[in-house]
Enzyme design. Structure first.
Site, mmCIF file in Angstrom:
data_model
loop_
_atom_site.group_PDB
_atom_site.id
_atom_site.type_symbol
_atom_site.label_atom_id
_atom_site.label_comp_id
_atom_site.label_asym_id
_atom_site.label_seq_id
_atom_site.Cartn_x
_atom_site.Cartn_y
_atom_site.Cartn_z
ATOM 1 N N GLU A 112 0.751 18.826 8.547
ATOM 2 C CA GLU A 112 0.103 18.260 9.735
ATOM 3 C C GLU A 112 -1.209 18.939 10.084
ATOM 4 O O GLU A 112 -2.169 18.284 10.502
ATOM 5 C CB GLU A 112 1.063 18.332 10.926
ATOM 6 C CG GLU A 112 2.282 17.417 10.814
ATOM 7 C CD GLU A 112 3.371 17.937 9.886
ATOM 8 O OE1 GLU A 112 3.264 19.089 9.420
ATOM 9 O OE2 GLU A 112 4.337 17.198 9.615
ATOM 10 N N HIS A 148 12.992 17.485 18.677
ATOM 11 C CA HIS A 148 12.539 16.128 18.345
ATOM 12 C C HIS A 148 12.443 15.294 19.620
ATOM 13 O O HIS A 148 12.685 14.088 19.592
ATOM 14 C CB HIS A 148 13.504 15.451 17.363
ATOM 15 C CG HIS A 148 13.258 15.790 15.919
ATOM 16 N ND1 HIS A 148 13.172 17.075 15.460
ATOM 17 C CD2 HIS A 148 13.061 15.007 14.830
ATOM 18 C CE1 HIS A 148 12.956 17.063 14.147
ATOM 19 N NE2 HIS A 148 12.881 15.825 13.746
HETATM 20 C C1 TPP Z 1 6.735 19.355 10.559
HETATM 21 C C2 TPP Z 1 7.547 18.144 10.292
HETATM 22 N N1 TPP Z 1 6.945 17.058 9.797
HETATM 23 C C3 TPP Z 1 7.668 15.954 9.536
HETATM 24 C C4 TPP Z 1 8.998 15.922 9.767
HETATM 25 C C5 TPP Z 1 9.826 14.654 9.469
HETATM 26 N N2 TPP Z 1 10.677 14.900 8.312
HETATM 27 C C6 TPP Z 1 11.955 15.214 8.455
HETATM 28 S S1 TPP Z 1 12.701 15.519 6.997
HETATM 29 C C7 TPP Z 1 11.291 15.189 6.151
HETATM 30 C C8 TPP Z 1 11.253 15.228 4.645
HETATM 31 C C9 TPP Z 1 11.408 16.553 4.104
HETATM 32 O O1 TPP Z 1 11.486 16.471 2.721
HETATM 33 P P1 TPP Z 1 12.044 17.681 1.890
HETATM 34 O O2 TPP Z 1 11.487 18.960 2.419
HETATM 35 O O3 TPP Z 1 11.810 17.401 0.458
HETATM 36 O O4 TPP Z 1 13.598 17.706 2.214
HETATM 37 P P2 TPP Z 1 14.683 16.581 1.906
HETATM 38 O O5 TPP Z 1 14.768 15.719 3.100
HETATM 39 O O6 TPP Z 1 14.259 15.862 0.678
HETATM 40 O O7 TPP Z 1 15.936 17.347 1.705
HETATM 41 C C10 TPP Z 1 10.260 14.868 7.013
HETATM 42 C C11 TPP Z 1 8.894 14.547 6.586
HETATM 43 C C12 TPP Z 1 9.585 17.066 10.316
HETATM 44 N N3 TPP Z 1 10.880 17.127 10.618
HETATM 45 N N4 TPP Z 1 8.850 18.166 10.541
#
Ligand code: TPP
Ligand code: TPP
Ligand code: MG
Ligand code: MG
Lengths: 365, 322, 322, 365
Positions: free
Chosen positions: D69, D138
């Protein structure tokens, strides 16, 4: 608030020395306490507030940080969760803008979200810049921002005695404590006890007693307000002055009691007025003391624009004692008596450069 | 082999930057009229010269707290810079920014930022903007060795890589962040590994050799203009004076005099002067004339700044919103 | 070669996690009593098992939004987890956190965080705390493939490297961030390059092979305990169900059915089951008994959670400050 | 504010659809406009607000972001400085905590510090979460934090019509605009014109006219306040209701005029009450309308603790229409008439789940 201008038989040291002493004594007393900062272990020791500590406690307890405020804040939080007691320092509060996610989420909420099982005994010291043309990104204040997030204690000591006692209390506190130090308060001198002592992290300090108006100030504005109050005293107007040195938890009890008595409130913010700490203070006081108020409350604070660098642009940016007296004149109807006081303060100010904490100050930082 | 005119221009640029910064240093506490922090690039001039002379006027640069040299080499207006240091109305920011907020739209100096690493993504965004607009312009991001410790560097590098943006990261490794040496802040590995880990091309150059910097930049610029993406250039160099302010500060003990002298013996300005002299491209008289011309320009610029008006205090609240 | 008891324990742990998460999925919309987001690890169980079984109870882990499996494998209390999902008072957070805020101090589950990458530095800080306290404990940071896009990962890795902290970064690369594939987010280079660029040791393992994960972790743990510093383990794996919620979501079209089936054919639980069967370490009857025992445990835990009291609304303001 | 519950002959769409339509029309009209977001180009299209855009405009104008971000905000700023018009979206405002340095320094101050020469035509849309046990990280709101920094426009549309018109105005604005969208407002339906139109980014909207009390609400609280006002109407108490949909620049003129008339002020904040947006509004109004006020102002807002996940803990956390009526009862002396109204609203609320925007909502996000 102890009076920094008293002298005989007292132990006069600067705000910066007081902070250094607090840190030194806390590190000596508790080996869980450690320090992290960019410059914490360097030859200038964060404006002298950490000088010599690395020599005494070594680089494992005085951690010279990489330039990575967000990550290192999270690291401090992790260590705190494990029972260590980190103190992190930023030479400008502006640098902590990078670390707000860690501060507002992991530090502020860990205790709440675990229903009290986790604690984050972390202190974050941050310096509010002013003067010598620092410009818009080395001079913000942000106390109202920190105070908006439940779970953070937010303190702004203004005297050397408070600086030492509040830093000690903050280090011993089991909560995350954000401490905002106006840079010019590092240069003030005051009577500071040698021993370890705490100034409790709650409530304002009652700096001057009076009946005609209640003045509430934050941080450095306490000095401007005190100058205003003392000048008005001679003109027969007496003011109750509070240094609102703790914004979270916010204890407005003494202020409300005072406003019930004086019927008048002037708020002097060290930061931006709009959406600033004074907005909360004024709104809360009015909600509770409305019936006893005789005049509309008045807020002073930085106007709605960034800090310009040029010294020619800041005189109307930073409110000073004369503005506080002028506001008092407006709401007390004592304009006759106070007019000359304003004039004298304005005159005195015109003699001093507006961009330095004292005449010897020469920058460059 | 670099064109002789460019080799001379590189020298002239470095000499000019050196003399300007020395004048700032000399006058800083003389009358205390430049009341803002100053971060001098004395000793590092080969980087700004080598990079900026390989750019076009419409290419964009962003820089940091230590940005005077970049601003000047890219063609930023000297009067506007000195007025800014003096807090005067004709300053590039109208006196609002001080030395850490330099820009010159006409010269392609997009911004400088006093927050470490803060301008890095902005430079990447400039590259994105250029690309979106269909230009073949490139953006250069000047950064210090400490700024790769900030997460935002990595976020920016990653995006530059995946979108193949026309951006060049120029990291001036002067071995210190304020008084803290590199080895207290980063592990012992080539700094260019960071670039490769983000899938970026990288080059390492002697940051005190303006021609080496120029050549590396020219290569990176060609890559960027051709649409082949970003490059990270690591330029090793050294700051001579204190981190912030006009003086020397070796007395503080954070670095050794030997180290300092080693670097000073590789003075980028001198090195190029000798090179040009050896190649018969610069005679002593011409060199003296150059220095005199520059000194004259500097005197006039300081006169301009000292005599320029301060901004009207009543304008302090203007331009919060467009 | 891993001790047979451990090989069985790895299987048991994966099976248990699988059955628990399937029960959560099955019941999620049955009565809509788990009213919080859930991010299931079904398909990724080899990572939590392989890592956590190589740890001691006093070692610490931190995890993310997708943390149920880590919590359970490390020994987190099942009743407390299900109560937390149900918003009930005996939840590990007293119902205050929901599924994205799991912890269990007794089991060394230090925290989970719903903000991507936010717990990474906290885990590094836990390692710092352990080291400062003179313990030989290690901290494990579980992270997703997207979290290395956040700058704070890099800041944390750098500090772990320069201070040689006893921390292990376990990156579960399941190829997606929500619905966005890796190649839209990162350049094409080995993810482990990021670790090397920060001077960290790294290992890449088949994240669906619990024994491979176990072995890698054991190596990293030994390194960390000996004071030799941090390791980054990359575990390639795959999430079967939707990013958040109980269902499958291949119908959305963000990934191919072939890809999904390829990964599902490498079911970590099945793979270990077959391995144990081939090695005569697990008979069909014993396997069935195990599943039945676990099913029983799960039923009891759901009963407990469904019958547990909600927290008293009057306590909502407690524990803001210690 | 157009009335989302009217129907005949009108074009009823949801808040989410209104936002999508605004974005689509702006991208069609101006090819400098582009979108960036985590999920902007994914199949769910940020709660439907960006669905289909990548198909129309391609991946160079609908940029699926890496999860970064802070960096991407800086990148958007750089592009904006070059004359592009980025719109960035965060599925939760909480994620933007990582980007505050870029927002507060580079976005907010570029125009000021260059004395007007640079502009940053950037829109940052951020969704405020509520319900379905999202928990403390959230569900934050933060409007008072953004509003504290001069140079940012801060808007909180509550109706579909405002959502579309304000997003269009924001995209055409040369300033950085922070737009906070309460998640539940995405689900509301309202009459939305098909064409490109702007709702100016200044001043409140006057939602209901009345004389007994002035009520000011932000974002989703406008719906609770409207329910309160309509219920009170039947009981013979009339309220002036403002949707304070623009916090920066803050134009309180119509509110002050109203308070001068009604003598009473109730503020309903969508975020935390302490140091919240309502503090500024109440303080400013009192400073200017004190002489005409008949009762102490009252603020409603989230109490000083993080958002708990469990639905059993939120009923007293989120103020609702009944609280607004109760506050009105207190300060108007109409307790007799309003008591039954409060009871009826409380009763109605007890029938609905507290953690969903509508009865069909089933999470999980
Ligand atoms: C700072 C932030 N940006 C966006 C999100 C929304 N978000 C929640 S889970 C996720 C994906 C994360 O992907 P990854 O780290 O690969 O973990 P996975 O869900 O694949 O286990 C996102 C973008 C968040 N929670 N926090
Ligand atoms: C975010 C942030 N943290 C800290 C500082 C204080 N600071 C100013 S310059 C500097 C050192 C930067 O070092 P480097 O990037 O190597 O540049 P150099 O000064 O050596 O040119 C630091 C730490 C800052 N301005 N911003
Ligand atoms: Mg450096
Ligand atoms: Mg993933």
């Amino acid at each position: 608030m102890s009076s920094p201008d008293t002298a005989d038989g007292q132990r006069l040291i600067t705000g910066a020395e007081a902070l250094r002493e607090a840190m030194d004594q806390c590190m000596a007393a508790d080996d869980r306490v450690f320090l992290m900062g960019e410059g914490a272990a360097d030859p200038k020791g964060i404006f002298g507030t950490t000088s010599g500590l690395v020599e005494t406690y070594g680089p494992d307890r005085v951690i010279e940080m990489p330039v990575a405020e967000n990550g290192l804040t999270g690291i401090a939080i992790g260590a705190a969760l494990m029972g260590r007691r980190p103190v992190m320092v930023h030479q400008r509060v502006d640098f902590a803008l990078l670390a707000l996610e860690q501060i507002f989420n992991n530090a502020a909420k860990a205790h709440y979200v675990t229903a009290g099982k986790h604690t984050v005994p972390l202190v974050i010291r941050m310096i509010i810049g002013r003067g010598w043309g620092q410009g818009p990104e080395h001079s913000q204040s942000l106390e109202s921002v920190f105070a908006h997030f439940p779970g953070l204690k937010v303190v702004l000591p203004s005297t050397p005695r408070d600086a030492k006692g509040m830093l000690i209390a903050a280090i011993r506190d089991d909560n995350p404590v954000v401490m905002l130090e106006h840079r010019w308060t590092h240069y003030t001198t005051g009577d500071v006890p040698e021993e370890l002592y705490e100034i409790p992290l709650s409530g304002p300090s009652h700096v001057r007693k009076g009946n005609d108006v209640t003045i509430v100030a934050t941080s450095y504005m306490t000095y401007e307000a005190r100058a205003a109050v003392d000048a008005m005293q001679a003109a027969g107007v007496s003011a109750d002055l509070f240094d609102m040195r703790v914004l979270q938890p916010l204890d407005l009890g003494p202020v409300i009691e005072s406003v019930r008595r004086t019927g008048r409130l002037i708020m002097a913010d060290v930061g931006w007025k709009s959406f600033g700490a004074g907005a909360e203070i004024v709104a809360s006081v009015v909600e509770q003391a409305f019936a006893d108020m005789k005049a509309a409350p008045v807020r002073l604070g930085l106007p709605d624009h960034p800090t310009p660098s040029s010294r020619s642009l800041v005189p109307d940016f930073y409110p000073y004692s004369g503005d506080i007296v002028a506001a008092t004149a407006n709401i007390t109807g004592a304009a006759d008596r106070l007019g000359p006081v304003v004039a004298a303060l304005a005159e005195a100010r015109a003699q001093r450069p507006v961009d330095v904490p004292n005449p010897d100050f020469r920058g460059p930082f | 082999m670099i064109d002789p005119a460019v080799r001379l221009a590189l020298y002239r640029d470095m000499l000019r930057v050196r003399l300007i910064e020395e004048a700032v240093a000399d006058r800083y506490h003389l009358d205390n009229e430049m009341r803002c922090p100053v971060h001098l690039s004395i000793g590092q001039e080969a980087v700004s010269a080598g990079v900026c002379l390989a750019l076009r006027a419409d290419d964009q640069i962003v820089t940091t707290h230590r940005g005077h040299a970049h601003y000047l080499s890219k063609g930023g207006d000297l009067n506007a810079m000195l007025c800014e240091f003096h807090g005067k109305a004709p300053g590039c920011c109208g006196g609002r920014g001080g030395s850490m907020h330099l820009f010159d739209s006409a010269a392609g100096v997009l911004m400088s930022a006093p927050i470490v690493a803060s301008s890095i993504p902005v430079g990447v965004g400039a590259a994105l903007g250029l690309k979106q607009a269909g230009s073949d312009g490139v953006a250069v991001v000047f950064l210090g060795d400490a700024s790769v410790e900030e997460g935002v560097f990595h976020e920016s590098a990653n995006f530059a890589a995946i979108r193949k943006l026309p951006v060049i990261f120029v990291c001036e490794n002067n071995l210190f962040s304020v008084y803290t040496p590199l080895d207290q802040r980063q592990p012992d590995r080539p700094l260019t590994d960071l670039a490769s880990a983000h899938g970026l091309a990288s080059l390492q150059v002697d940051g005190n050799d303006c021609e080496a910097v120029y050549n590396a930049t020219a290569r990176a610029v060609a890559t960027a203009r051709s649409g082949a993406g970003a490059t990270f250039i690591l330029a090793d160099t050294y700051r001579w004076r204190e981190h912030c302010g006009p003086y020397y500060d070796n007395d503080l003990g954070y670095r050794s005099v030997e180290e300092f002298e080693r670097w000073r013996s590789r003075d980028p300005v001198d090195m190029q002067r000798r090179r040009l002299a050896d190649g018969k491209l610069l005679e002593a008289a011409a060199d003296e004339k150059l220095a005199a011309e520059i000194a004259d320009e500097i005197d006039r610029a300081f006169d301009f700044a000292l005599n320029a008006p301060f901004p009207d205090p009543r304008t302090a609240g203007d331009h919060v919103f467009a």
